[in-house]
Scaffold this motif. Structure first.
Motif, mmCIF file in Angstrom:
data_model
loop_
_atom_site.group_PDB
_atom_site.id
_atom_site.type_symbol
_atom_site.label_atom_id
_atom_site.label_comp_id
_atom_site.label_asym_id
_atom_site.label_seq_id
_atom_site.Cartn_x
_atom_site.Cartn_y
_atom_site.Cartn_z
ATOM 1 N N ASN A 6 0.827 -1.205 0.000
ATOM 2 C CA ASN A 6 0.000 0.000 0.000
ATOM 3 C C ASN A 6 0.861 1.254 0.000
ATOM 4 O OD1 ASN A 6 -2.141 1.732 0.105
ATOM 5 N ND2 ASN A 6 -2.798 1.153 2.155
ATOM 6 N N MET A 7 0.649 2.118 -0.992
ATOM 7 C CA MET A 7 1.383 3.378 -1.102
ATOM 8 C C MET A 7 0.703 4.501 -0.324
ATOM 9 S SD MET A 7 2.331 3.112 -5.156
ATOM 10 C CE MET A 7 3.483 4.508 -5.186
ATOM 11 N N VAL A 8 -0.471 4.235 0.239
ATOM 12 C CA VAL A 8 -1.214 5.216 1.026
ATOM 13 C C VAL A 8 -0.857 5.032 2.493
ATOM 14 C CG1 VAL A 8 -3.507 5.990 1.747
ATOM 15 C CG2 VAL A 8 -3.106 5.303 -0.624
ATOM 16 N N ALA A 9 -0.457 6.103 3.128
ATOM 17 C CA ALA A 9 -0.167 6.058 4.562
ATOM 18 C C ALA A 9 -1.481 6.163 5.336
ATOM 19 C CB ALA A 9 0.756 7.207 4.944
ATOM 20 N N ASN A 10 -1.710 5.251 6.251
ATOM 21 C CA ASN A 10 -2.882 5.264 7.118
ATOM 22 C C ASN A 10 -4.194 5.283 6.330
ATOM 23 O OD1 ASN A 10 -4.348 5.264 9.507
ATOM 24 N ND2 ASN A 10 -4.189 7.473 9.783
ATOM 25 N N GLY A 11 -4.303 4.404 5.350
ATOM 26 C CA GLY A 11 -5.535 4.301 4.583
ATOM 27 C C GLY A 11 -6.701 3.769 5.387
ATOM 28 N N GLN A 47 -12.584 17.873 1.270
ATOM 29 C CA GLN A 47 -11.501 17.127 0.619
ATOM 30 C C GLN A 47 -10.588 16.478 1.646
ATOM 31 O OE1 GLN A 47 -9.359 19.897 -1.922
ATOM 32 N NE2 GLN A 47 -10.535 19.165 -3.683
ATOM 33 N N LEU A 48 -9.981 15.375 1.195
ATOM 34 C CA LEU A 48 -8.884 14.723 1.913
ATOM 35 C C LEU A 48 -7.738 14.620 0.927
ATOM 36 C CD1 LEU A 48 -10.204 11.601 3.839
ATOM 37 C CD2 LEU A 48 -8.895 13.489 4.751
ATOM 38 N N THR A 49 -6.556 15.046 1.327
ATOM 39 C CA THR A 49 -5.399 15.033 0.427
ATOM 40 C C THR A 49 -4.239 14.319 1.098
ATOM 41 O OG1 THR A 49 -6.083 17.147 -0.524
ATOM 42 C CG2 THR A 49 -3.796 16.508 -0.880
ATOM 43 N N GLN A 50 -3.483 13.571 0.285
ATOM 44 C CA GLN A 50 -2.276 12.916 0.768
ATOM 45 C C GLN A 50 -1.260 12.851 -0.365
ATOM 46 O OE1 GLN A 50 -0.932 8.541 2.060
ATOM 47 N NE2 GLN A 50 -2.523 9.394 3.376
ATOM 48 N N PRO A 51 -0.035 13.327 -0.129
ATOM 49 C CA PRO A 51 1.010 13.161 -1.151
ATOM 50 C C PRO A 51 1.324 11.673 -1.320
ATOM 51 C CG PRO A 51 1.725 14.657 0.600
ATOM 52 C CD PRO A 51 0.439 14.035 1.045
ATOM 53 N N ILE A 52 1.534 11.249 -2.556
ATOM 54 C CA ILE A 52 1.908 9.869 -2.854
ATOM 55 C C ILE A 52 3.275 9.906 -3.528
ATOM 56 C CG2 ILE A 52 1.332 7.778 -4.148
ATOM 57 C CD1 ILE A 52 -0.689 8.368 -1.946
ATOM 58 N N THR A 53 4.242 9.228 -2.948
ATOM 59 C CA THR A 53 5.573 9.197 -3.552
ATOM 60 C C THR A 53 5.778 7.881 -4.272
ATOM 61 O OG1 THR A 53 6.523 8.359 -1.500
ATOM 62 C CG2 THR A 53 6.557 10.736 -1.808
ATOM 63 N N GLY A 54 6.557 7.933 -5.331
ATOM 64 C CA GLY A 54 6.930 6.721 -6.037
ATOM 65 C C GLY A 54 6.064 6.347 -7.217
ATOM 66 N N VAL A 143 -8.391 2.825 2.313
ATOM 67 C CA VAL A 143 -7.889 3.324 1.027
ATOM 68 C C VAL A 143 -6.547 2.658 0.745
ATOM 69 C CG1 VAL A 143 -7.237 5.370 -0.291
ATOM 70 C CG2 VAL A 143 -9.036 5.535 1.451
ATOM 71 N N HIS A 144 -6.426 2.015 -0.404
ATOM 72 C CA HIS A 144 -5.211 1.296 -0.790
ATOM 73 C C HIS A 144 -4.824 1.665 -2.210
ATOM 74 C CE1 HIS A 144 -5.248 -1.390 2.708
ATOM 75 N NE2 HIS A 144 -6.541 -1.319 2.589
ATOM 76 N N LEU A 145 -3.540 1.814 -2.429
ATOM 77 C CA LEU A 145 -3.002 2.128 -3.752
ATOM 78 C C LEU A 145 -1.733 1.317 -3.944
ATOM 79 C CD1 LEU A 145 -2.811 3.858 -6.356
ATOM 80 C CD2 LEU A 145 -1.606 5.565 -4.985
#
Length: 181
Positions: A6-11, A47-54, A143-145
């Motif tokens: 999972n690339m989402v922190a605390n999904g 809105q909910l926003t989270q930076p995704i790295t990688g 939430v999972h990516l």
């Protein structure tokens, strides 16, 4: 559905909303019982926003989440939810790609949404609710990516539509999953 990568922190929003930046959320919205309530302040869409790295341009990714509608303008009637189905209840943007979601289920149980995409850039993950002038109060969780692999995919099934049971882990081929997704 969840990937082990999972690339989402605390999904899962457990125990709080750490890693997420909410905006336009009123006092009835926010972190609630291990989920996030996208309920707006009436001035802007919540809105909910989270930076995704990688994120890698051209690589295919799968974003999954659970959602359930709690109220529509404070109403919980089936009629209110049926009327709301004509409007977007959620917009997801990530990596410069956007997907709109229109179906709101009247039974107010957890449902699965998914979004397969290839990022165009490194823009953050943004979940936006209460679009098109409606007041649908949506809870988001799990939430999972993760990148879509040509090998096997780790899938976590969870009970939906009020079904009893625990989360269950499965391993399936990505090709088999892609045919159904």
């Amino acid at each position: 559905i969840a990937s082990a990568n999972n690339m989402v922190a605390n999904g899962s929003f457990d125990p709080d909303k750490k890693g997420w930046q909410p905006a336009g959320v009123d006092e009835w919205g926010g972190h609630q019982d291990g989920a996030f309530n996208l309920n707006g302040d009436g001035k802007t869409n919540p809105q909910l926003t989270q930076p995704i790295t990688g994120l890698v341009s051209g690589q295919e990714y799968l974003l999954t989440a659970k959602y359930k509608a709690a109220t529509v303008g404070g109403a919980t009637t089936d009629k209110a939810f049926q009327d709301a189905n004509r409007k977007r209840f959620l917009e997801i943007k990530v990596g410069g790609v956007k997907k709109d979601f229109y179906q709101v289920h009247e039974n107010r149980n957890w449902h699965l949404l998914y979004f397969k995409f290839k990022p165009e850039n490194g823009e953050p993950l943004v979940l936006t609710g209460e679009l098109d002038g409606h007041d649908i109060n949506v809870l988001i969780d799990d939430v999972h990516l993760a990148p879509v692999s040509k090998e096997r995919v780790h899938v976590r099934a969870f009970p939906i539509d009020g079904a009893a049971g625990d989360n269950t882990d499965y391993f399936v081929s990505a090709e088999s999953f892609n045919q159904q997704g």
